[in-house]
Design a protein around this motif. Sequence first.
Motif, PDB file in Angstrom:
ATOM      1  N   VAL A 245       0.853  -1.188   0.000  1.00  0.00           N
ATOM      2  CA  VAL A 245       0.000   0.000   0.000  1.00  0.00           C
ATOM      3  C   VAL A 245       0.889   1.238   0.000  1.00  0.00           C
ATOM      4  O   VAL A 245       1.959   1.245   0.610  1.00  0.00           O
ATOM      5  CB  VAL A 245      -0.934  -0.007   1.236  1.00  0.00           C
ATOM      6  N   THR A 249      -2.681   6.132   0.947  1.00  0.00           N
ATOM      7  CA  THR A 249      -3.795   5.217   1.203  1.00  0.00           C
ATOM      8  C   THR A 249      -3.720   4.660   2.614  1.00  0.00           C
ATOM      9  O   THR A 249      -4.740   4.555   3.313  1.00  0.00           O
ATOM     10  CB  THR A 249      -3.779   4.064   0.178  1.00  0.00           C
ATOM     11  N   ASN A 252      -4.810   7.339   5.163  1.00  0.00           N
ATOM     12  CA  ASN A 252      -6.265   7.541   5.164  1.00  0.00           C
ATOM     13  C   ASN A 252      -6.981   6.401   5.877  1.00  0.00           C
ATOM     14  O   ASN A 252      -7.961   6.616   6.597  1.00  0.00           O
ATOM     15  CB  ASN A 252      -6.778   7.671   3.731  1.00  0.00           C
ATOM     16  N   ALA A 253      -6.487   5.173   5.666  1.00  0.00           N
ATOM     17  CA  ALA A 253      -7.132   4.022   6.299  1.00  0.00           C
ATOM     18  C   ALA A 253      -6.945   4.044   7.806  1.00  0.00           C
ATOM     19  O   ALA A 253      -7.890   3.797   8.569  1.00  0.00           O
ATOM     20  CB  ALA A 253      -6.577   2.724   5.718  1.00  0.00           C
ATOM     21  N   ASN A 256      -9.060   6.741   9.411  1.00  0.00           N
ATOM     22  CA  ASN A 256     -10.490   6.699   9.070  1.00  0.00           C
ATOM     23  C   ASN A 256     -10.928   7.892   8.236  1.00  0.00           C
ATOM     24  O   ASN A 256     -12.003   8.464   8.441  1.00  0.00           O
ATOM     25  CB  ASN A 256     -11.339   6.623  10.343  1.00  0.00           C
ATOM     26  N   ASP A 259     -10.696   7.873   1.239  1.00  0.00           N
ATOM     27  CA  ASP A 259      -9.533   7.673   0.375  1.00  0.00           C
ATOM     28  C   ASP A 259      -9.909   8.011  -1.059  1.00  0.00           C
ATOM     29  O   ASP A 259     -10.738   7.338  -1.664  1.00  0.00           O
ATOM     30  CB  ASP A 259      -9.048   6.224   0.464  1.00  0.00           C
ATOM     31  N   PRO A 264      -5.986   1.358  -4.208  1.00  0.00           N
ATOM     32  CA  PRO A 264      -6.311   0.505  -3.061  1.00  0.00           C
ATOM     33  C   PRO A 264      -5.123  -0.356  -2.668  1.00  0.00           C
ATOM     34  O   PRO A 264      -4.241  -0.656  -3.469  1.00  0.00           O
ATOM     35  CB  PRO A 264      -7.473  -0.358  -3.574  1.00  0.00           C
ATOM     36  N   ASN A 275     -10.483  -0.245   2.691  1.00  0.00           N
ATOM     37  CA  ASN A 275      -9.806   0.462   3.764  1.00  0.00           C
ATOM     38  C   ASN A 275     -10.124  -0.104   5.142  1.00  0.00           C
ATOM     39  O   ASN A 275      -9.306  -0.025   6.059  1.00  0.00           O
ATOM     40  CB  ASN A 275     -10.166   1.953   3.716  1.00  0.00           C
ATOM     41  N   GLN A 276     -11.318  -0.664   5.337  1.00  0.00           N
ATOM     42  CA  GLN A 276     -11.650  -1.206   6.648  1.00  0.00           C
ATOM     43  C   GLN A 276     -10.784  -2.420   6.980  1.00  0.00           C
ATOM     44  O   GLN A 276     -10.278  -2.557   8.102  1.00  0.00           O
ATOM     45  CB  GLN A 276     -13.134  -1.564   6.712  1.00  0.00           C
ATOM     46  N   LEU A 278      -7.876  -3.009   5.575  1.00  0.00           N
ATOM     47  CA  LEU A 278      -6.524  -2.466   5.697  1.00  0.00           C
ATOM     48  C   LEU A 278      -6.307  -1.888   7.091  1.00  0.00           C
ATOM     49  O   LEU A 278      -5.245  -2.065   7.698  1.00  0.00           O
ATOM     50  CB  LEU A 278      -6.291  -1.392   4.627  1.00  0.00           C
ATOM     51  N   ASN A 279      -7.314  -1.175   7.609  1.00  0.00           N
ATOM     52  CA  ASN A 279      -7.226  -0.611   8.949  1.00  0.00           C
ATOM     53  C   ASN A 279      -7.022  -1.723   9.976  1.00  0.00           C
ATOM     54  O   ASN A 279      -6.191  -1.612  10.886  1.00  0.00           O
ATOM     55  CB  ASN A 279      -8.505   0.178   9.252  1.00  0.00           C
TER      56      ASN A 279
END
Length: 387
Positions: A245, A249, A252-253, A256, A259, A264, A275-276, A278-279
């Motif tokens: 990543v 990006t 941003n992940a 929260n 993005d 991605p 992103n969820q 990834l978080n």
Amino acid sequence: MSTATTIDAMRTAAHALRGGETREALRAVQAAQDALDVAKAHLLGKLEETRDYELDGASSVTNWARRELRLEPAQTRTAVRCAKTMRDLPEVAEAAVAGSVRMEHLNLFAYGLKHIGHEVIRESTNWLLRVAKTCEPSKLRAVMKELRHAVYPDSLDEAWIRGMDREDLKISPVPDGWHINGFLNQATGAKLKTVLDSLSKPSSIEDVRTPPQRRVQALDELLTNVLNNGLPSDKGIRPHLLVNVDVETLHNALTNQPDNSGKPAELVGFGPIGNQLLNYLGCTGDITPILTSGKDLPQAKILNVGRDHRLATPRQRKAIVARQHGRCAAPGCTNTHLEIHHTTWWSHGGRTDLDELAGYCSRCHHLIHRGLLDAAPAHQQDTLLAA
């Protein structure tokens, strides 16, 4: 086949439903259901014999039952098989009509006729019926299998050998996750079940997870432990779950934020992820900044070792795996276990720098050294992989 018993069972059930006690009603409904199942099997068997399904334009009894009764083909085949069993074993048919055994028992007698033999099953009908009349179908199934093993003692080893021949395991990425499909031999399957059963036991009386949730989480725990401790390192790098990543990006992940980068994150071996996820992975994993190219950048001097070392360093291996998204650099090859190759051979003066290193699977690496595959310069790897 006499219909009197079936009709009597239906009348008893109707009377119990109109005003009977709950337990009485359940017993009556079950008896009526068993009687109707046997009657339906008899009628479907008769329909197949007479071929009267053709009068309605159906090509087979299964097609007719699918259209007229909304039965699955497997249900119809089971019913027809049970009807034939009742014709072959009159004592079993009498017990079924009387409500002493149900369809599941009939199907197991059909199994016996096919896999043990008509002669043995006919000789054993009386005592097998005693089991069927007093036990649930699973008990009769176990007895049938024991009888088969007694009649054919080599069948156990033959089944094991057949299982070895069928061995397969496929794990394929699909939009929602991974699809697992395959077949394990008896020993390997028992090992997997033993491990999952041990790890998926409810942790306490307050554990409200469903059995599927506990099994999947047990497998996740097992794989995490193996990745952390159980796999040997490869040139200093232990296999792990990898996510590629870019900085924007990832930021941003983790914060929260929306993005809008249009880039991605990529879970290596699977593909783009949201992103969820990834978080979540960023919260539970290590984050390593990686420089993938640029010999003229000051940062590259930290990774580039020139002619001081022939083998790529662990940090260089990480950078190359990230640059190639974990895949072999040869066009069209999707293998993921990479060996690091000098695009300008070390023996020809090549340098152990990022821009002169590429990752190839073992097969493609051999082809390069046999002169059957050209190694592209590192700066062309992204183009080749995209193609």
